[in-house]
Design a protein around this motif. Structure first.
Motif, mmCIF file in Angstrom:
data_model
loop_
_atom_site.group_PDB
_atom_site.id
_atom_site.type_symbol
_atom_site.label_atom_id
_atom_site.label_comp_id
_atom_site.label_asym_id
_atom_site.label_seq_id
_atom_site.Cartn_x
_atom_site.Cartn_y
_atom_site.Cartn_z
ATOM 1 N N LEU A 155 36.012 33.779 41.038
ATOM 2 C CA LEU A 155 35.443 35.106 40.453
ATOM 3 C C LEU A 155 36.333 36.236 40.285
ATOM 4 N N SER A 156 36.800 36.475 41.556
ATOM 5 C CA SER A 156 37.664 37.679 41.554
ATOM 6 C C SER A 156 38.790 37.499 40.460
ATOM 7 N N ALA A 157 39.623 36.415 40.531
ATOM 8 C CA ALA A 157 40.737 36.221 39.618
ATOM 9 C C ALA A 157 40.337 36.373 38.144
ATOM 10 N N ARG A 158 39.122 35.639 38.055
ATOM 11 C CA ARG A 158 38.624 35.541 36.587
ATOM 12 C C ARG A 158 38.320 37.101 36.009
ATOM 13 N N LEU A 159 37.927 38.068 36.908
ATOM 14 C CA LEU A 159 37.423 39.290 36.509
ATOM 15 C C LEU A 159 38.707 40.214 36.047
ATOM 16 N N LEU A 160 39.719 39.633 37.032
ATOM 17 C CA LEU A 160 40.909 40.611 36.915
ATOM 18 C C LEU A 160 41.471 40.075 35.348
ATOM 19 N N LEU A 161 41.707 38.796 35.179
ATOM 20 C CA LEU A 161 42.474 38.233 34.182
ATOM 21 C C LEU A 161 41.930 38.192 32.787
ATOM 22 N N PRO A 192 45.892 37.554 50.067
ATOM 23 C CA PRO A 192 45.654 38.198 48.958
ATOM 24 C C PRO A 192 46.575 38.785 48.096
ATOM 25 N N TRP A 193 46.388 38.601 46.503
ATOM 26 C CA TRP A 193 47.561 39.258 45.669
ATOM 27 C C TRP A 193 47.192 40.600 45.430
ATOM 28 N N GLU A 194 48.477 41.018 44.840
ATOM 29 C CA GLU A 194 48.246 42.531 44.165
ATOM 30 C C GLU A 194 48.010 42.178 42.862
ATOM 31 N N ASN A 195 46.890 42.897 42.290
ATOM 32 C CA ASN A 195 46.635 42.639 40.942
ATOM 33 C C ASN A 195 47.578 42.841 39.876
ATOM 34 N N GLU A 196 48.469 43.780 40.028
ATOM 35 C CA GLU A 196 49.402 44.068 39.094
ATOM 36 C C GLU A 196 50.546 42.887 39.167
ATOM 37 N N ARG A 197 50.827 42.563 40.211
ATOM 38 C CA ARG A 197 51.859 41.297 40.406
ATOM 39 C C ARG A 197 51.178 40.072 39.792
ATOM 40 N N LEU A 198 49.732 39.731 39.995
ATOM 41 C CA LEU A 198 49.282 38.560 39.510
ATOM 42 C C LEU A 198 49.444 38.483 37.953
ATOM 43 N N VAL A 199 48.906 39.662 37.420
ATOM 44 C CA VAL A 199 48.804 39.697 35.891
ATOM 45 C C VAL A 199 50.466 39.697 35.375
ATOM 46 N N THR A 200 51.278 40.179 36.058
ATOM 47 C CA THR A 200 52.903 40.093 35.564
ATOM 48 C C THR A 200 53.449 38.696 35.537
#
Length: 456
Positions: free
Chosen positions: A19-25, A112-120
Motif C-alpha cells: 500500500l505504501s509503495a503503491r501510494l507513492l508510485l 525502509p526506503w527514501e521516497n525520492e530514492r525509490l522513484v529515481t
C-alpha cells in the motif's frame, strides 16, 4: 524518454508495504500492480507486460537470507531476460547487493526506503528496460536489413519513354505516404521501384523491409507478417518480431502479394485500417506505423474476378499503381543496361575493361527476353565469366538460338502472358524445370508455384 506510461509490478507479502509503495508510485507512473503471493508471479508475466518488477527477497516468516528473492529472480529472468528487477529487503548488506547485481537484478533497495530514492531508481530502471528493448529491436532490424537489402544494382536505368513515365510517377508519389501497387512481369524490376519510392520518401532514414509472399508457405504467412509471442506454439522458444512490426516507422514491401490467402487479406486489412497488430499467441496489440508497397505480376482485375483477392483489400493497397514495361518495350535501354551489368561484373570478377561487339549488341537487341531485366543481368554475368580478352561476342552470350516469345502484353493480360511464356520456355527446354527456371530468372520453387497456379 517519458516514463509516465509505464507498468510496474510490486511483489511483497506485507500488504502495508504494498500500500505504501503503491501510494507513492501511482502519482509518478501510469499503472501499478501489486501481488502478495509470488507463486502467481509467473502466470502474471505470461498475461501482462511490465516495465519494472519490485521484488521482496523474503516471503517466509523470520527469513532474512534472501534466498527466496534470488530464486524468484532467476525464474523471472528465465521468462524475460531483459526484465528490470529491483530487489527490496530489510536485511541487506553490500555483499548481498553485489550478488543481486551479478545475478541480473537492475538495482537493490533497502527498507525502509527514501521516497525520492525509490522513484529515481524505478525511473532509471524503466529507461534501462526500454533501452534494452530498443537495442533488441534495432539488432533485429539490422539482421533483417542485412538479409533483405541487395545493393549490387540499386540504381534504376532507362531513357526509353516507357521508363521515363515510371520515373515521373515515382517522383510524384515518393514523398507521400500513399500505398503503391507495382505491376509488371517477372524480372522487370518491381523491387527496384519500391526501393526508389522508399529512398525518396520522408521515411528514407528508417528501414525498408522486404518480404517475398511467394516464398512463404501458406501456414507461415501470419507468423511472418505479425510475429509471435514466446511459447505461442511448439518450437516458439523466443519472441519473434513480424515483418510489419520490424518495418514500423519505415516501409514494408510485399512482393508477389497475389499469393496472400483470403483470410489473411482480411486480417491485414484490419491492421492497415486500425494501425495496430497482435502477434500470434499474444493478447496485447502493438501499434505500427508503416508505408505499404506491394507488387504482383498478375493483373489486378484478374485477382478479383477469380475470387483470389478481396476488392476492399485491393483498394487499400493500390492508392497509386505503377506499371513496369517488359524489356521488349524498352529497346533503347537494352544496350545501356547490358553495359552497366557488364562493367559491374567485370569489377566483381576482376576482369579487364570489356566492351560489346556490334554483333553481340545486335544479338541482344533481337532477343525477346522472356525473363526481362533479370535475365539480361544473368546473361551478362555469364558472358563476363566466360569471356576471353577484352570483348564480349555473340558466343559469350549463349542465348537460345530459337526462342519465339511474344512481348509481354498489357496489364490486363499479364496472367495469360505469363502462362504462355512459361509454356514456350518449357517447350524450348524440353521440360527441364531447372533450365526453364534459369531462363525465366526464377528459382525452381517459384516456377513450380506458377505451374500449379496456371494448371500446367
Amino acid at each position: 524518454m517519458s516514463t509516465s506510461a509505464s507498468s510496474i509490478l510490486l511483489i511483497d507479502d506485507d500488504p502495508d508495504v504494498l500500500l505504501s509503495a503503491r501510494l507513492l508510485l501511482k502519482s509518478h507512473f501510469d499503472r501499478i500492480h501489486t501481488l502478495e503471493d509470488p507463486a502467481k508471479l509467473l502466470d502474471m508475466l505470461q498475461q501482462e507486460t511490465f516495465d519494472v518488477l519490485l521484488l521482496d527477497m523474503n516471503f517466509t516468516r523470520n527469513a532474512t537470507c534472501g534466498k527466496e528473492g534470488f530464486d524468484w529472480l532467476t525464474k523471472i529472468l528465465d521468462v524475460d531476460p531483459d526484465m528490470a528487477v529491483i530487489l527490496i529487503t530489510a536485511y541487506g548488506d553490500v555483499e548481498m547487493a553485489v550478488r543481486a547485481i551479478k545475478q541480473g537484478a537492475t538495482d537493490f533497495i533497502l527498507k525502509p526506503w527514501e521516497n525520492e530514492r525509490l522513484v529515481t531508481t524505478v525511473t532509471t530502471a524503466i529507461k534501462l528496460r526500454r533501452s534494452k528493448d530498443e537495442i533488441s529491436r534495432l539488432r533485429e532490424r539490422q539482421r533483417q536489413m542485412s538479409g533483405d537489402i541487395d545493393s549490387r544494382f540499386h540504381h534504376m536505368i532507362g531513357r526509353s519513354k516507357a521508363m521515363q513515365r515510371v520515373f515521373d510517377t515515382i517522383s510524384k508519389v515518393a514523398a507521400t505516404d500513399a500505398n503503391v501497387l507495382i505491376l509488371g512481369a517477372n524480372g522487370t524490376g518491381k523491387e527496384l521501384v519500391a526501393r526508389a519510392l522508399h529512398r525518396g520518401s520522408l521515411r528514407a532514414a528508417d528501414v525498408f523491409i522486404s518480404v517475398d509472399m511467394g516464398a512463404i508457405p501458406d501456414n507461415l504467412f501470419e507468423n511472418e507478417l505479425f510475429g509471435h509471442a514466446k511459447g505461442a506454439y511448439t518450437g516458439a522458444g523466443d519472441r519473434k518480431l513480424g515483418r510489419m512490426e520490424l518495418a514500423s516507422g519505415g516501409t514494408l514491401f510485399m512482393d508477389e502479394v497475389g499469393n496472400l490467402p483470403l483470410p489473411l487479406q482480411g486480417k491485414l486489412l484490419r491492421v492497415l485500417e486500425e494501425r495496430h497488430l497482435t502477434p500470434l499467441g499474444d493478447n496485447k496489440p502493438r501499434s505500427i506505423d508503416i508505408r505499404l508497397l506491394c507488387a504482383t505480376n498478375t493483373a489486378t482485375h484478374d485477382l478479383v474476378a477469380t475470387g483470389k483477392f478481396r476488392p476492399d483489400f485491393l483498394y487499400r493497397i493500390n492508392t497509386v499503381e505503377i506499371q513496369l514495361p517488359p524489356l521488349t518495350q524498352r529497346g533503347e535501354d537494352i544496350i545501356m543496361l547490358a553495359d552497366f551489368f557488364m562493367r559491374n561484373y567485370a569489377r566483381r570478377y576482376q576482369k579487364p575493361e570489356l566492351s560489346l561487339t556490334k554483333a553481340a549488341q545486335t544479338e541482344l537487341l533481337s532477343y525477346r527476353w522472356p525473363g526481362n531485366v533479370r535475365e539480361l543481368r544473368h546473361t551478362m554475368e555469364r558472358a563476363v565469366i566466360l569471356s576471353e580478352g577484352d570483348v564480349i561476342d555473340v558466343a559469350d552470350l549463349r542465348l537460345p538460338e530459337t526462342f519465339d516469345c511474344q512481348p509481354t502484353l498489357a496489364p490486363d493480360n499479364l496472367a495469360h502472358s505469363e502462362k504462355q511464356t512459361i509454356k514456350r520456355v518449357l517447350a524450348q527446354s524440353d521440360g527441364n524445370i531447372s533450365q526453364a527456371a534459369k531462363v525465366l530468372g526464377l528459382t525452381r520453387a517459384a516456377l513450380y508455384r506458377r505451374l500449379q497456379r496456371h494448371d500446367l
